[in-house]
Structure formats: C-alpha cells, structure tokens
Design a protein around this motif. Structure first.
Motif, PDB file in Angstrom:
ATOM      1  N   ALA A  35      24.913  96.102  34.986  1.00  0.00           N
ATOM      2  CA  ALA A  35      25.372  96.374  33.555  1.00  0.00           C
ATOM      3  C   ALA A  35      24.959  97.689  32.939  1.00  0.00           C
ATOM      4  N   ASP A  36      23.884  98.346  33.347  1.00  0.00           N
ATOM      5  CA  ASP A  36      23.437  99.557  33.252  1.00  0.00           C
ATOM      6  C   ASP A  36      24.288 100.776  34.133  1.00  0.00           C
ATOM      7  N   GLY A  37      24.938 100.357  34.846  1.00  0.00           N
ATOM      8  CA  GLY A  37      25.687 101.478  35.674  1.00  0.00           C
ATOM      9  C   GLY A  37      25.086 101.505  37.013  1.00  0.00           C
ATOM     10  N   LEU A  38      23.728 101.084  37.169  1.00  0.00           N
ATOM     11  CA  LEU A  38      23.158 101.525  38.405  1.00  0.00           C
ATOM     12  C   LEU A  38      23.669 100.847  39.733  1.00  0.00           C
ATOM     13  N   LEU A  39      23.713 101.438  40.580  1.00  0.00           N
ATOM     14  CA  LEU A  39      24.673 100.862  41.957  1.00  0.00           C
ATOM     15  C   LEU A  39      23.414 100.443  42.861  1.00  0.00           C
ATOM     16  N   VAL A  40      23.746  98.976  43.376  1.00  0.00           N
ATOM     17  CA  VAL A  40      22.658  98.157  43.918  1.00  0.00           C
ATOM     18  C   VAL A  40      23.328  97.537  45.188  1.00  0.00           C
ATOM     19  N   ALA A  41      22.599  97.444  46.136  1.00  0.00           N
ATOM     20  CA  ALA A  41      23.222  96.898  47.536  1.00  0.00           C
ATOM     21  C   ALA A  41      22.581  95.484  47.578  1.00  0.00           C
ATOM     22  N   TRP A  42      23.655  94.192  47.515  1.00  0.00           N
ATOM     23  CA  TRP A  42      23.065  93.056  47.539  1.00  0.00           C
ATOM     24  C   TRP A  42      23.313  92.509  48.750  1.00  0.00           C
ATOM     25  N   PHE A  43      22.364  91.622  49.090  1.00  0.00           N
ATOM     26  CA  PHE A  43      22.432  90.958  50.602  1.00  0.00           C
ATOM     27  C   PHE A  43      22.021  89.460  50.327  1.00  0.00           C
ATOM     28  N   ALA A  44      22.740  88.713  51.054  1.00  0.00           N
ATOM     29  CA  ALA A  44      22.264  87.260  51.144  1.00  0.00           C
ATOM     30  C   ALA A  44      20.843  87.070  51.471  1.00  0.00           C
ATOM     31  N   GLY A  45      20.181  86.111  50.814  1.00  0.00           N
ATOM     32  CA  GLY A  45      18.864  85.959  51.056  1.00  0.00           C
ATOM     33  C   GLY A  45      18.273  84.640  51.724  1.00  0.00           C
ATOM     34  N   GLY A  46      19.130  83.754  52.282  1.00  0.00           N
ATOM     35  CA  GLY A  46      18.858  82.475  52.505  1.00  0.00           C
ATOM     36  C   GLY A  46      18.752  81.432  51.430  1.00  0.00           C
ATOM     37  N   SER A  47      17.283  80.891  51.355  1.00  0.00           N
ATOM     38  CA  SER A  47      17.119  79.933  50.298  1.00  0.00           C
ATOM     39  C   SER A  47      16.606  80.696  49.073  1.00  0.00           C
ATOM     40  N   GLU A  48      16.689  82.065  48.920  1.00  0.00           N
ATOM     41  CA  GLU A  48      16.269  82.743  47.924  1.00  0.00           C
ATOM     42  C   GLU A  48      17.532  83.080  47.440  1.00  0.00           C
ATOM     43  N   GLY A  49      18.826  82.910  47.760  1.00  0.00           N
ATOM     44  CA  GLY A  49      20.076  83.431  47.101  1.00  0.00           C
ATOM     45  C   GLY A  49      20.350  84.720  47.418  1.00  0.00           C
ATOM     46  N   VAL A  50      20.048  85.725  46.763  1.00  0.00           N
ATOM     47  CA  VAL A  50      20.605  86.882  47.041  1.00  0.00           C
ATOM     48  C   VAL A  50      19.626  88.023  46.509  1.00  0.00           C
ATOM     49  N   ARG A  51      19.394  89.027  47.320  1.00  0.00           N
ATOM     50  CA  ARG A  51      18.367  89.962  47.063  1.00  0.00           C
ATOM     51  C   ARG A  51      19.185  91.604  47.048  1.00  0.00           C
ATOM     52  N   ALA A  52      18.308  92.116  46.116  1.00  0.00           N
ATOM     53  CA  ALA A  52      19.018  93.319  45.649  1.00  0.00           C
ATOM     54  C   ALA A  52      18.204  94.610  46.268  1.00  0.00           C
ATOM     55  N   PHE A  53      18.828  95.709  46.856  1.00  0.00           N
ATOM     56  CA  PHE A  53      17.910  96.856  47.127  1.00  0.00           C
ATOM     57  C   PHE A  53      18.647  97.991  46.819  1.00  0.00           C
ATOM     58  N   HIS A  54      17.883  99.215  46.211  1.00  0.00           N
ATOM     59  CA  HIS A  54      18.412 100.427  46.135  1.00  0.00           C
ATOM     60  C   HIS A  54      18.895 100.997  47.691  1.00  0.00           C
ATOM     61  N   PRO A  55      20.267 101.428  47.684  1.00  0.00           N
ATOM     62  CA  PRO A  55      20.799 101.798  48.877  1.00  0.00           C
ATOM     63  C   PRO A  55      20.267 102.785  49.642  1.00  0.00           C
ATOM     64  N   ALA A  56      19.459 103.811  49.030  1.00  0.00           N
ATOM     65  CA  ALA A  56      18.421 104.713  49.732  1.00  0.00           C
ATOM     66  C   ALA A  56      17.402 103.971  50.626  1.00  0.00           C
ATOM     67  N   THR A  57      17.061 103.070  50.429  1.00  0.00           N
ATOM     68  CA  THR A  57      15.926 102.258  51.026  1.00  0.00           C
ATOM     69  C   THR A  57      16.193 101.471  51.907  1.00  0.00           C
ATOM     70  N   LEU A  58      17.572 101.306  52.267  1.00  0.00           N
ATOM     71  CA  LEU A  58      18.242 100.327  53.512  1.00  0.00           C
ATOM     72  C   LEU A  58      17.597 101.004  54.883  1.00  0.00           C
ATOM     73  N   PRO A  59      17.576  99.933  55.736  1.00  0.00           N
ATOM     74  CA  PRO A  59      17.623 100.262  57.096  1.00  0.00           C
ATOM     75  C   PRO A  59      18.898 100.942  57.489  1.00  0.00           C
ATOM     76  N   ALA A  60      18.942 101.558  58.888  1.00  0.00           N
ATOM     77  CA  ALA A  60      20.124 102.101  59.145  1.00  0.00           C
ATOM     78  C   ALA A  60      21.343 101.163  59.055  1.00  0.00           C
ATOM     79  N   HIS A  61      22.501 101.747  58.645  1.00  0.00           N
ATOM     80  CA  HIS A  61      23.425 100.963  58.426  1.00  0.00           C
ATOM     81  C   HIS A  61      24.817 101.924  58.356  1.00  0.00           C
ATOM     82  N   THR A  62      25.890 101.123  58.253  1.00  0.00           N
ATOM     83  CA  THR A  62      27.183 101.807  58.359  1.00  0.00           C
ATOM     84  C   THR A  62      28.355 101.004  57.452  1.00  0.00           C
TER      85      THR A  62
END
Length: 619
Positions: free
Chosen positions: A517-544
C-alpha cells in the motif's frame, strides 16, 4: 600394449582436438601418465583416454564408461576412430591402474566390471547401494494383525478387493521393509502414503507399542515442501471422507526435510552424520521424488537406514533422472520385476487384505517389492492427456503425432512448425494472463496472487539459445515492463536457483513481486503452514525470472496451463523422458510448440544412463 590397438591413432589427441574432455578429465589422464613414467612404465594411450572418459561420464550423469558406447558422451557425432570394445577392454584389464572383481588393490583409481569402466568410488557406491537395498528387502517383518486392522483398512480402501492399486501398495508396505510405489504424476502416491502412515500408527497402538518414528524427506527443499503440502491435503480429505478420529491423523509427522538435512551434513565433507555406524533414528523413512536422487546420495541414505526400519521410495521412473550421476529409481524398478504379479508366499500373505492375486515365479531379491499406480487424478476433465503421455513414454512418434494433429484430445493444442508463442496470435493471450496478475489488487491477498501465478508457465528444454528459458524470460519481461525496466517490477515472477536454509527458500521456489500500500516492492513466497512470507528482493538468494522455466526446474511442480517450447533444431538434452516430464506438468491445458523432425528426434532418444545397478540388484 594390446596389439589390436597398437596402430590406432592416439586417442587422447583425437579427444583433445574434438574438445570433448574437460580440464579435470585431462588432468586425470596426465596424472596417470606421470605416475607411469615415475614407475618406468610406458603409458597405454587407450587406457589413459578411457580414464579421462570415465571421469567425463560421471559429469554427464553416468555411473560408468562403456567402451562399447563411447558416443553416449558426445553431444554430436564425432569424427573419431573409436577402438573396438573387446581389445579396449582387454587393454584396460591388463592395466595396473584398473582393478577387476577379485582384485582387492585399493590403490587403483579405476575399476572394470560387467564390461564397464568405473571411477573406483562410483563402483563402490553401486555395490554398497545394491547390498544395502538387498539387506533391507530381505529383513523379516512381523505379520500385521489382520483382525485388529481389518475395519480400518476397509474404511481407508473400500475397493481393496476390486484391484485398488493404492490398497495393494499400502498392504505391501505393511509386509515389507522395502517398498517402491511408482506411478505417473497425480496417480495418488502421496494419498497412498498418508493412509499407510495411519495404518502404521494403528498397528503400533494395537500392539501396545509407542507410535512409530517417521521421517519424510525429498531430494530438494522445494520437493520436501510439496511433499508435506500434499500429505496435509490428503489427510484433510481423509478426515472429511471417512470421519476418522483425529487422534491418528494428529500423530502423523508435521515436517519434511531434504535428504541432506535428514542425514546431517558435515561442513566441507562429503560424509554425513548418519551412516551405517550411526543409523537414522526412525522406524520408517519415506522418500518422495526418488527419480531425482543421484547414486551417491541414495547410497548414503540406504547405508543410514537401520536394520528393522521401513524404507518407502516414491517416484516416477519415466521422468527425467537425477541431474548428477546415476538413474537409481529406474534401475531399482527394472530389478523389481512385474509389479502386478507377486511371489506365491507374499500373495498368500496379502490375501486377507486384497483377496486372490496373480502369482509369479519371479524370485529375485526385489521381486514383490513394487506397486505401479496407474490411474491419474491430477488432470482435470478438460485435459485428456493420458493417451499422449503413453505414446511419449513408449517413444511412439507416429502415434504421438497422430494424436496431436487429430485434435481429438481435449485440452491439448499442437502448434506445429517454427511457432513462437511470443511472436504470434498467442502473444497477447500469454501476456494478458500475466498483466491481469499484476493489475489486480494482489497486495491485499498475496497468497491468492501466488496461487494465481501458478496458472500459466512456459517450459523449455534448454536454458540458453533462441528458445531457451533465459531469453524467453527477458522477452516476456520486456513486454510486461519495458526494456528499461528496473530489475524488479510489480508482477514479476521469481525462481530461486540455490538453497538458502537461512531464508528457508530452496532451489525451485517461485515468488511474486508486488507493491504494498505504501508503494514498497516486496517479494512474496509461499511458507507452508505459515501462509506466505515477504522478503526485500535484494536480500534473496540467487534467483532468476520464472515466466519461463526449464523442464528440469519444473520437475515436481504443476501448472493449470503449460506452453512447452521445443528448440527448432535437435539438441542433446532432448529425450522422451524430458517431453513426458514436461507435458505431465499440465493440469488443465497443454500447448506444444514443436517441429515434426525435432519431435521425432526427441522421442527416439532415451535419457540413457550407463549403470550396472540393475544387474547387481538382480544378482
């Protein structure tokens, strides 16, 4: 030197000119040459070349090098005058660097057995794995109490006496320490295991024993997550369909791990904390996606399975084999014989559970340890995939093309010729799906957005090249966000390409970039029993990017709509196993973009692995 090879062109020079070998392979050959010189011996060029090829073979997924089929190691036909197999093998058998059965010299780096040349370590893996599987298969099992479990078994498998293969698999696992449950995608392997685990808990309760210690594992972190998700869904259906008491279901394991974590990794060591001397502390070990497990890892797992522990392997032997060396599940399946017919004693033991069964004279060490599930539950009624999957699995190009061109398979669409899904009328159809994902107020419900993100995927055989996943992703992202886009944009799909236990993100995980809602870009991933989890994209492990993925990366996943893009020219990675794996990722709709010649070449090629494991198991 063997006289039959004396006048041959120096093979190492020919391999060097063909640029077939890696620096590591050359280093092994040159190391043996230096040691020969230090010992006052003249090196045999064909032995050195075979040593280099044995090293290369492991990097190409083989357990050994077959002198009768050296061409398996090359992407294309090479202009090399290969030695005749028998003289070549004779030269190897005479070499001081090559041990043979009965030779206990542990200093030789190479071992020849069954006509195959192994790096010694990989021959050891094969032998230990075969010995370990035979050990587990031969272990006695106390017969389950039919009367105590009869009513529960009937409730779990009401069609048990009508040929229900899931019932057969569960009953078999009650009577065996080693069980293979094989079958195509969506045939109910996880459902079968959920019901088996309930039976094991009930059996322990009836015997006055504590609940069995059960480990759930898979070769990758994402596969372990999917295994647990599928098991939870199966248990929820079981609770609602049977009205079963929650006590049994609640006692089942609520976590799954990678095989590496299960065995206990040791930093900077190829060994694990659990091995034959320190076995796993479980009564049952269940391994999903077993086709993805390579030879060294399966060997170390079986070593660590204690006497008296059940081992259940789940998988599809027709899918792509492991990325690393070996084709373990296919070899075990080949050695287990006809899963439909059982040894007489076993058929009689299962009779109270399943009624009369077909009996077999097979008596190999693994006879009667496998059930092949056949009925598919994954695909929707709108997708008629089974006939095409059967033709692809059998390598029947004529039948596959007739089905694709006939238009009689609902949900299956064939785009023949040099079709580009992003350069034709299909372009907006694909892009529209992803634009709708980004345009929706997905940030209000990231879990639902992630679910919608699995509705469509472009799959490719190759990572690079014009029809590869990397350039296709770049084109899709250009079309969605412009060529001057930032690395991350609202609606971008992400694919994690390395395991990160710190993040609990694993190779193959899919994420979605969304602005909050504040315009901040967040990367969301499924988290099993936790529902979903949010990460700042710059903190992610290697990805494409993940709009397009290779079939290897998609293995074990499923999508509503799959667009499969084969390359326009034949390539070594193409095989019937790759095509079968790709098309069975679809749940509702499949689009296949391929040229007839490439499709025929694909179906003519097996993802063949050189191995002696099946022969050892049949021993």
């Amino acid at each position: 030197m063997n006289t039959a090879l004396a006048n041959a062109t120096p093979l190492l020079d020919a391999l060097r000119e063909a640029r077939l070998l890696r620096p590591l392979d050359h280093a092994l050959a040159h190391g043996l040459r230096r040691l020969d010189g230090a010992a006052g011996r003249t090196s045999d060029d064909h032995v050195l070349a075979a040593a280099a090829l044995a090293s290369l073979a492991v990097s190409r997924g083989h357990a050994a090098f077959d002198p009768a089929r050296p061409g398996l190691l090359s992407d294309t036909a090479l202009a090399i005058d290969w030695p005749a197999p028998d003289p070549w093998r004779a030269a190897l058998a005479a070499s001081p660097w090559v041990a043979t059965p009965g030779d206990d010299d542990a200093n030789t780096p190479l071992y020849m057995e069954g006509g195959l040349l192994y790096l010694r370590r990989y021959r050891m893996y094969e032998q230990r794995l075969a010995d370990g599987l035979r050990r587990i298969a031969a272990a006695d099992v106390a017969p389950p109490d039919v009367h105590a479990l009869a009513s529960l078994f009937d409730a779990l498998f009401p069609l048990a006496r009508d040929g229900d293969l899931q019932a057969r698999a569960a009953a078999l696992a009650l009577h065996r320490r080693l069980t293979l449950v094989t079958g195509g995608p969506g045939t109910g392997k996880t459902t079968t295991i959920a019901r088996l685990l309930v039976l094991l808990l009930a059996q322990a309760h009836a015997d006055g024993q504590p609940p069995p210690r059960i480990a759930l594992a898979a070769p990758t972190g994402r596969a372990a997550e999917r295994m647990l998700e599928s098991l939870r869904a199966a248990l929820m259906r079981l609770r609602s369909d049977t009205g079963m008491s929650g006590d049994l279901i609640d006692a089942l394991p609520d976590s799954a791990s990678t095989l590496h974590r299960l065995l206990g990794t040791i930093p900077d060591s190829p060994r694990f904390r659990h091995d034959a001397d320190h076995p796993l502390p479980f009564d049952a070990v269940i391994v999903d996606e077993a086709s993805m497990v390579d030879l060294p890892l399966m060997c170390k797992l079986v070593d660590a399975v204690a006497d008296g522990t059940r081992l259940v392997l789940l998988g599809d032997p027709d899918q792509l084999p492991s990325v690393e060396a070996g084709d373990v599940l296919a070899s075990i399946t080949a050695a287990s014989g006809d899963g439909d017919a059982l040894p007489p004693a076993l058929a009689e033991a299962l009779r109270p559970w399943l009624g009369d069964l077909r009996r077999s004279a097979e008596s190999g060490p693994l006879a009667g340890h496998r059930v092949q599930l056949r009925r598919g539950y994954r695909q929707s009624e709108s997708l008629q995939l089974a006939p095409l999957a059967d033709a692809v699995r059998d390598g029947d190009a004529d039948a596959a093309l007739a089905l694709l061109r006939g238009g009689t398979l609902s949900g299956v669409h064939f785009h023949e010729g040099p079709h580009d899904p992003l350069g034709s009328t299909s372009r907006e159809r694909l892009l529209g799906t992803w634009r709708a994902l980004a345009d929706a107020d997905a940030s209000a419900d990231p879990a639902a957005a992630l679910q919608r993100a699995s509705s469509l995927r472009v799959l490719t055989a190759l990572r690079e090249g014009p029809q590869g996943a990397t350039p296709l992703n770049a084109r899709i992202e250009d079309a969605l966000a412009g060529s001057s886009r930032s690395p991350y944009f609202h609606g971008r799909l992400l694919l994690v390409t390395e395991n990160s236990y710190r993040h609990r993100l694993f190779n193959g995980d899919i994420g979605l970039c969304l602005r909050d809602a504040d315009g901040l870009l967040v990367a969301w991933f499924a988290g099993g029993s936790e529902g979903v989890r949010a990460f700042h994209p710059a903190t992610l492990p290697a990805h494409t990017g993940a709009f397009a993925m290779t079939v290897h990366k998609a293995q074990g996943s499923e999508f509503d709509n799959v667009w499969l893009q084969l390359p326009r020219q034949d390539a070594r990675p193409l095989s019937r196993e790759l095509l079968y794996t790709a098309l069975t990722r679809a749940r509702r709709e499949l689009h296949l973009c391929a040229d007839e010649a490439v499709l025929r070449a694909t179906l003519a090629r097996h993802a063949h692995r050189v191995s002696g494991l099946a022969r050892r198991l049949e021993g």
